[in-house]
Scaffold this active site. Structure first.
Site, mmCIF file in Angstrom:
data_model
loop_
_atom_site.group_PDB
_atom_site.id
_atom_site.type_symbol
_atom_site.label_atom_id
_atom_site.label_comp_id
_atom_site.label_asym_id
_atom_site.label_seq_id
_atom_site.Cartn_x
_atom_site.Cartn_y
_atom_site.Cartn_z
ATOM 1 N N ALA A 61 41.838 32.614 39.628
ATOM 2 C CA ALA A 61 42.831 33.257 38.759
ATOM 3 C C ALA A 61 42.104 33.908 37.583
ATOM 4 O O ALA A 61 41.019 33.464 37.200
ATOM 5 C CB ALA A 61 43.803 32.202 38.237
ATOM 6 N N GLY A 102 41.563 29.614 42.288
ATOM 7 C CA GLY A 102 42.607 30.376 42.966
ATOM 8 C C GLY A 102 42.084 31.182 44.149
ATOM 9 O O GLY A 102 42.825 31.459 45.096
ATOM 10 N N GLU A 105 42.057 28.786 46.898
ATOM 11 C CA GLU A 105 43.457 28.472 47.217
ATOM 12 C C GLU A 105 44.098 29.601 48.037
ATOM 13 O O GLU A 105 44.886 29.358 48.941
ATOM 14 C CB GLU A 105 44.247 28.240 45.916
ATOM 15 N N GLU A 125 38.778 24.135 38.363
ATOM 16 C CA GLU A 125 39.790 24.196 37.294
ATOM 17 C C GLU A 125 39.656 23.066 36.280
ATOM 18 O O GLU A 125 39.933 23.252 35.093
ATOM 19 C CB GLU A 125 41.202 24.165 37.904
HETATM 20 C C1 3H9 Z 1 42.414 29.119 38.514
HETATM 21 O O1 3H9 Z 1 41.993 29.689 39.472
HETATM 22 C C2 3H9 Z 1 43.783 28.576 38.391
HETATM 23 C C3 3H9 Z 1 44.461 28.429 39.712
HETATM 24 O O2 3H9 Z 1 44.148 27.200 40.297
HETATM 25 C C4 3H9 Z 1 45.936 28.460 39.556
HETATM 26 C C5 3H9 Z 1 46.563 29.712 39.037
HETATM 27 C C6 3H9 Z 1 48.070 29.699 39.118
HETATM 28 N N1 3H9 Z 1 38.785 35.012 35.254
HETATM 29 O O3 3H9 Z 1 29.977 33.613 34.137
HETATM 30 P P1 3H9 Z 1 29.563 35.019 34.278
HETATM 31 C C7 3H9 Z 1 34.165 36.911 34.073
HETATM 32 S S1 3H9 Z 1 41.466 28.900 37.131
HETATM 33 C C8 3H9 Z 1 38.445 35.999 34.401
HETATM 34 O O4 3H9 Z 1 28.837 35.639 33.151
HETATM 35 P P2 3H9 Z 1 28.036 34.209 36.576
HETATM 36 C C9 3H9 Z 1 33.393 36.342 32.904
HETATM 37 O O5 3H9 Z 1 34.227 36.204 31.784
HETATM 38 C C10 3H9 Z 1 40.000 29.784 37.483
HETATM 39 N N2 3H9 Z 1 37.169 36.382 34.168
HETATM 40 O O6 3H9 Z 1 28.729 35.263 35.628
HETATM 41 C C11 3H9 Z 1 32.341 37.415 32.729
HETATM 42 O O7 3H9 Z 1 32.939 38.504 32.059
HETATM 43 P P3 3H9 Z 1 32.068 39.426 31.134
HETATM 44 C C12 3H9 Z 1 39.115 29.045 38.371
HETATM 45 C C13 3H9 Z 1 36.216 35.730 34.822
HETATM 46 O O8 3H9 Z 1 27.594 34.949 37.757
HETATM 47 C C14 3H9 Z 1 32.049 37.854 34.150
HETATM 48 O O9 3H9 Z 1 33.174 37.425 34.919
HETATM 49 N N3 3H9 Z 1 37.840 29.675 38.376
HETATM 50 C C15 3H9 Z 1 36.505 34.694 35.718
HETATM 51 O O10 3H9 Z 1 27.052 33.401 35.806
HETATM 52 C C16 3H9 Z 1 30.801 37.259 34.733
HETATM 53 O O11 3H9 Z 1 30.863 35.851 34.577
HETATM 54 C C17 3H9 Z 1 36.888 29.337 37.519
HETATM 55 O O12 3H9 Z 1 37.027 28.446 36.741
HETATM 56 C C18 3H9 Z 1 37.852 34.359 35.937
HETATM 57 N N4 3H9 Z 1 38.208 33.389 36.806
HETATM 58 O O13 3H9 Z 1 29.168 33.182 36.994
HETATM 59 C C19 3H9 Z 1 35.611 30.125 37.599
HETATM 60 N N5 3H9 Z 1 35.354 34.220 36.211
HETATM 61 O O14 3H9 Z 1 31.029 40.024 31.986
HETATM 62 C C20 3H9 Z 1 35.118 30.421 36.231
HETATM 63 C C21 3H9 Z 1 34.380 34.955 35.644
HETATM 64 O O15 3H9 Z 1 33.055 40.372 30.554
HETATM 65 N N6 3H9 Z 1 33.982 31.285 36.270
HETATM 66 N N7 3H9 Z 1 34.891 35.866 34.817
HETATM 67 O O16 3H9 Z 1 31.515 38.487 30.105
HETATM 68 C C22 3H9 Z 1 32.732 30.860 36.484
HETATM 69 O O17 3H9 Z 1 32.480 29.696 36.681
HETATM 70 C C23 3H9 Z 1 31.638 31.872 36.474
HETATM 71 O O18 3H9 Z 1 32.049 32.952 35.679
HETATM 72 C C24 3H9 Z 1 31.282 32.428 37.871
HETATM 73 C C25 3H9 Z 1 30.275 33.591 37.727
HETATM 74 C C26 3H9 Z 1 30.631 31.289 38.660
HETATM 75 C C27 3H9 Z 1 32.513 32.937 38.565
#
Ligand code: 3H9
Length: 693
Positions: A61, A102, A105, A125
Site C-alpha cells: 500500500a 499489500g 496480499e 506492516e
Molecule cells: C500495507 O501494505 C498495508 C496493507 O497491508 C493494507 C492496506 C489496506 N509506499 O526504501 P527506499 C518509497 S503497508 C509509499 O529508499 P529501498 C520510499 O519512500 C506497506 N512509498 O528503497 C522511497 O521514496 P523516495 C507495506 C514507498 O530499495 C522509495 O520508495 N510495505 C513505499 O532501500 C524508495 O524506497 C512496506 O512496509 C510504500 N509502500 O527499499 C514496505 N515503499 O525515493 C516499506 C517504498 O521518494 N518499504 N516507498 O524517498 C520498504 O521497506 C522499502 O522502501 C523497500 C525498498 C524495501 C520497498
C-alpha cells in the site's frame, strides 16, 4: 498510466507501473480495477497475468497516502483484491523483486502465483505499527501454514521466494523469466477451468492452542511498547478458528485501530524521516556525483579502524595511514580481530575475512593517499593536529578528492580553511563503534560544494549508514542537544535524585540507556573535558558540578571499573554506588539545597524537553534543515525510543503548548540559560502549530 495493458495470445498482461516500487495508491488501484474489467470484457482473453518489474511486483500500500482521504477511496485494496479473486478468468501473479505487504496480499487474492526464487516475500506492516490489512493475516497462513505465517507476520521480515517453494503459496518458483512462466501457468489454468482461491484452503496444525499460546507469551514479552504484534496474532487466530469473512472483519477492525495509534504514526514518521534526511533542499538530481572508488583513512585507532571497516564491508579499498608502525600494526590487528569475531559467530566466512583484510593498504606515508577519492581523518581532536593533517592532505590529495574530518566538536569551516580547497572539505561525524552505529552526521561547511555533499550522502547509504546533514556548530545536532539533556540530569542530582532513579525513569520511557549508564559506557572524562572548555568559553552556562567531582575521583566509567556506578571485573552490570550517592548528597548540602523527592515524570519531562528545546534552536538557526532530521539523529544514534518517533515528533504528540508550559514550570529556580524556551518553540506553541507538518 499506472497499469499497462497488453495481450499475448489469449492472455492479458497487466503490468504495474508506479515507480519506484509499485505502491498501491489510488491511481494504481483504479488502474488495476479498470484493466481487470477490460480483460474480463475481452472475449479473446482466457486468462490474466499481473506483473511488476524486476525491482518490484509491489512494495505494498502507498504509505504516504495513509491518513489522507485517498486511502479510503474506492476501489480500496480489499475491493481490488476481492475483484481479482472473484474473476471468472484465472489470474496469475508474476512476482519478481519485492512482493511486500499489500503487494503480497494482492497476489494472495489471485488464483495462481509464480515467483523468481530471489523475490523478497513479506508482510512488513508490523514494522510500521500495523498488521496486514488487506487479507494477509487470513490468506497467508492458509498458503504457507500457521507457523511460517506467524513468524513472518509478527517479525515483518521478508524471505526469498525460494524458501517458500515447498508451500502452497507458489505454483512455480523459477530461476529466470518469471513472466513467461506465469503466461504458461495462465494458459494451463485457462484450459483447466479451475479457479483455486486461497480463502477456501484449510489451515492444518497439530496443536493450534499450544502454538498460539506460546507465540502469544513470546510476543507479549518482546513487544511491550508495540500493540501491533499481538493484534497480528489475534487476527491469525481468527483465521484459524473463524470463517474467512469473519476473520477478515477482525483483521479490518484491528487495522483501522492500529493506524490511528501514536506508535504507528511514530514508526511511519521514522520511515519517511529516514528517507527525507537524504533529500537536501538545494541539491537536485542535476548535481552529478563524484566517483568514490578508493578511500583513505587517517588514524588507525578505535575510530579510524571502525570507519575503515565500513568501507571494506562495502567492497571499497582503503589506504590506512598512521604515523607509527606499531600504531598501524595495532589498528590492523584490531580490525582483523573484529572480523574474526564475526566469523566465529557465523556472520562471515574465513574467506570473506581475508577478502576484506585484502582491501586494506597500510601506509606511513601521506603519498600513499594520492589516489584516494575520499580521505577521512580520525586523529586527535585538536586544531593544531587537524591543521597539520589538512595541510598535508592539501599537498598530496588529487584534485577533486573529498577531504572529510571525523571531528565531533571542532569547527569544520576552520578546518576547511587549513586547505586551499575548502569546497572539497566537510565533516563525517561517525559514532562509536563506527562499524556498528548507524548514524552519520554529515557536516556541511560554509564552502562545501554541492556535489561533495551529495556524493557523501550517497556513499553513506552505500555503506549502510543513516546520514543526516548538519550545519557547523559546536556539537552538531546530536551532541549539542545531548549536552542540554545531560545538564538537566546533573541538576536533578543536585535537587534530590540519584543516578539510578534518573536512569530507570529514562529507560522506562524507552531510552536504551539512561544518561548516567551512558556516561559510564562512553567515558565520563569526555564530558569533563568539554565542560572544562565551556567554563572558559561560556562562563554564563550553568552546570551541576557533581559530574566533575565524580571525575576527580578517577571514576571515568566502565573503563576505570567505576563511574556513576560501581562495576565488578568482567561484569558490565551497573551497581548503585554508595560513594557516589554520598558525594551527591554532600554536594547538595554544600550548595544549601534541601533535597526533595523528584517524580519520574519530572525527570522524563526535564530531560526530553531539554532535547526538544535545543532542537528548536537548531531548526531556527538552520543547523538542522527539518524537524524530522533531528528525530532521525536521535532514533539512529542516541537510543531514543522508536515508537515515540524522536524528540521533535514526541513533543508534537504531547502538544507544544504543554511542552512550553512544563518548561516554564521547571524554570523556577533555574532562571537564565538552563530553561530559556527557544523562540521557535514559543512561536509554534502560541499559534497551535507543531514541529513536523
Ligand atoms: C500495507 O501494505 C498495508 C496493507 O497491508 C493494507 C492496506 C489496506 N509506499 O526504501 P527506499 C518509497 S503497508 C509509499 O529508499 P529501498 C520510499 O519512500 C506497506 N512509498 O528503497 C522511497 O521514496 P523516495 C507495506 C514507498 O530499495 C522509495 O520508495 N510495505 C513505499 O532501500 C524508495 O524506497 C512496506 O512496509 C510504500 N509502500 O527499499 C514496505 N515503499 O525515493 C516499506 C517504498 O521518494 N518499504 N516507498 O524517498 C520498504 O521497506 C522499502 O522502501 C523497500 C525498498 C524495501 C520497498
Amino acid at each position: 498510466m499506472s497499469v499497462k495493458y497488453e495481450t499475448r495470445g489469449g492472455v492479458a498482461i497487466l503490468t504495474l507501473h508506479n515507480p519506484p516500487v509499485n505502491g498501491l495508491g489510488l491511481a494504481t488501484r483504479r488502474g488495476l480495477s479498470e484493466s481487470l474489467a477490460q480483460a474480463l470484457d475481452d472475449a479473446s482473453v482466457k486468462a490474466i497475468v499481473v506483473a511488476g518489474n524486476t525491482r518490484a511486483f509491489s512494495g505494498g500500500a502507498d504509505i504516504s497516502e495513509f491518513n489522507t482521504p485517498q486511502a479510503g477511496m474506492e476501489p480500496t485494496l480489499p475491493t481490488v483484491i476481492a475483484a481479482f479473486e472473484r474473476s471468472a478468468k484465472p489470474v496469475v501473479a508474476a512476482i519478481e523483486g519485492l512482493a511486500l505487504g499489500g503487494g503480497l496480499e494482492l497476489a494472495l487474492g489471485m488464483h495462481h502465483r509464480v515467483a523468481d526464487k530471489r523475490a523478497q516475500i513479506g508482510l512488513p506492516e508490523v514494522k510500521l505499527g500495523l498488521l496486514p490489512g488487506a487479507g494477509g493475516t487470513q490468506r497467508f497462513p492458509r498458503a504457507v501454514g500457521l507457523e511460517a505465517a506467524v513468524n513472518m507476520i509478527v517479525s515483518g521480515t521478508p524471505v526469498p521466494a525460494g524458501k517458500l517453494a515447498a508451500t502452497r503459496l507458489f505454483d512455480r518458483v523459477v530461476e529466470s523469466d518469471v513472466l513467461q512462466a506465469a503466461i504458461d501457468v495462465a494458459n494451463e489454468a485457462a484450459g483447466s477451468g479451475a479457479l483455486p482461491k486461497v480463502r477456501d484452503w484449510k489451515i492444518e496444525h497439530p496443536d493450534v492452542e499450544g502454538f498460539l499460546g506460546s507465540s502469544r507469551a513470546a510476543v507479549a514479552a518482546a513487544s511491550a511498547h508495540y500493540p501491533a504484534p499481538l493484534k497480528c496474532l489475534d487476527a491469525i487466530e481468527a483465521a484459524v478458528k473463524q470463517p474467512f469473512d469473519k476473520g477478515i472483519e477482525v483483521e479490518r477492525e484491528a487495522f483501522a485501530a492500529l493506524i490511528r495509534t501514536t506508535e504507528s504514526k511514530a514508526l511511519r514518521h521514522g520511515f519517511f524521516g529516514e528517507r527525507a534526511a537524504g533529500k537536501i533542499a538545494d541539491i537536485g538530481p542535476e548535481v552529478a556525483l563524484r566517483e568514490v572508488k578508493q578511500v583513505g583513512v587517517i588514524g588507525a585507532g578505535t575510530m579510524g579502524g571502525g570507519i575503515t571497516m565500513n568501507f571494506l564491508n562495502a567492497g571499497i579499498p582503503v589506504t590506512l595511514l598512521e604515523t607509527r608502525q606499531d600504531a598501524l600494526d595495532r589498528g590492523l590487528a584490531t580490525i582483523r580481530k573484529n572480523y574474526e569475531n564475526s566469523a566465529k559467530k557465523g556472520k562471515l566466512t574465513a574467506e570473506q575475512v581475508e577478502q576484506r583484510m585484502g582491501l586494506i593498504t597500510p601506509t606511513l606515508d601521506y603519498a600513499g593517499l594520492k589516489q584516494a577519492d575520499l580521505i577521512v581523518e580520525a586523529v586527535f581532536e585538536e586544531y593544531g593536529v587537524k591543521q597539520s593533517v589538512f595541510t598535508h592532505l592539501d599537498a598530496v590529495a588529487k584534485p577533486g578528492a573529498i577531504l572529510a574530518s571525523n571531528t565531533s566538536t571542532l569547527d569544520v569551516d576552520r578546518i576547511a580553511a587549513f586547505t586551499g580547497r575548502p569546497q572539497d572539505v566537510l565533516g563525517m561525524h561517525f559514532f562509536s563503534p563506527a562499524n556498528v552505529m548507524k548514524l552519520l552526521e554529515v557536516v556541511r561547511g560554509k564552502a562545501t560544494a554541492k556535489d561533495v555533499l551529495a556524493t557523501v550522502m550517497a556513499l553513506a547509504r552505500k555503506i549502510g549508514k543513516t546520514a543526516v546533514v548538519s550545519g557547523v556548530c559546536d556539537g552538531f545536532i546530536g551532541n549539542r542537544m545531548i549536552e542540554q539533556y545531560s545538564r538537566q540530569a546533573g541538576f536533578l542530582l543536585d535537587e534530590g535524585a540519584l543516578p539510578q532513579q534518573v536512569d530507570k525513569a529514562m529507560e522506562k520511557f524507552g531510552f536504551a540507556m539512561g544518561p548516567f549508564r551512558m556516561g559510564d559506557l562512553a567515558g565520563n572524562d569526555i564530558g569533563w573535558a568539554i565542560r572544562k572548555r565551556r567554563y572558559v568559553e561560556k562562563p554564563h552556562m550553568t552546570y551541576s558540578k557533581t559530574a566533575d567531582l565524580v571525575c576527580e575521583l578517577g571514576r571515568y566509567g566502565q573503563k576505570t571499573g567505576a563511574g556513576w556506578y560501581d562495576y565488578k571485573p568482567g561484569d558490565r552490570t551497573a551497581y548503585p554506588s554508595q560513594v557516589v550517592d554520598e558525594l551527591i548528597e554532600k554536594h547538595s548540602k554544600d550548595l544549601g539545597i534541601v533535597r526533595r523527592a523528584i517524580s519520574d515524570e519530572e525527570i522524563v519531562e526535564r530531560l526530553v524537553y531539554a532535547l526538544v528545546n535545543e532542537g528548536a534552536y537548531l531548526l531556527e538557526e538552520g543547523i538542522a534543515a527539518k524537524a524530522s532530521d533531528i528525530d532521525i539523529v536521535y532514533l539512529a544514534g542516541y537510543g531514543f525510543p522508536i515508537w515515540r518517533g524522536g524528540p521533535m515528533f514526541y513533543a508534537d504528540t504531547v502538544g507544544l503548548g504543554n511542552v512550553l508550559a512544563a518548561m516554564r514550570r521547571y524554570a523556577k529556580g533555574h532562571e537564565g540559560a538552563a530553561w530559556e524556551p527557544a523562540p521557535l518553540l514559543v512561536r509554534l506553541a502560541e499559534t497551535g502549530q507543531s514541529f513536523n507538518p
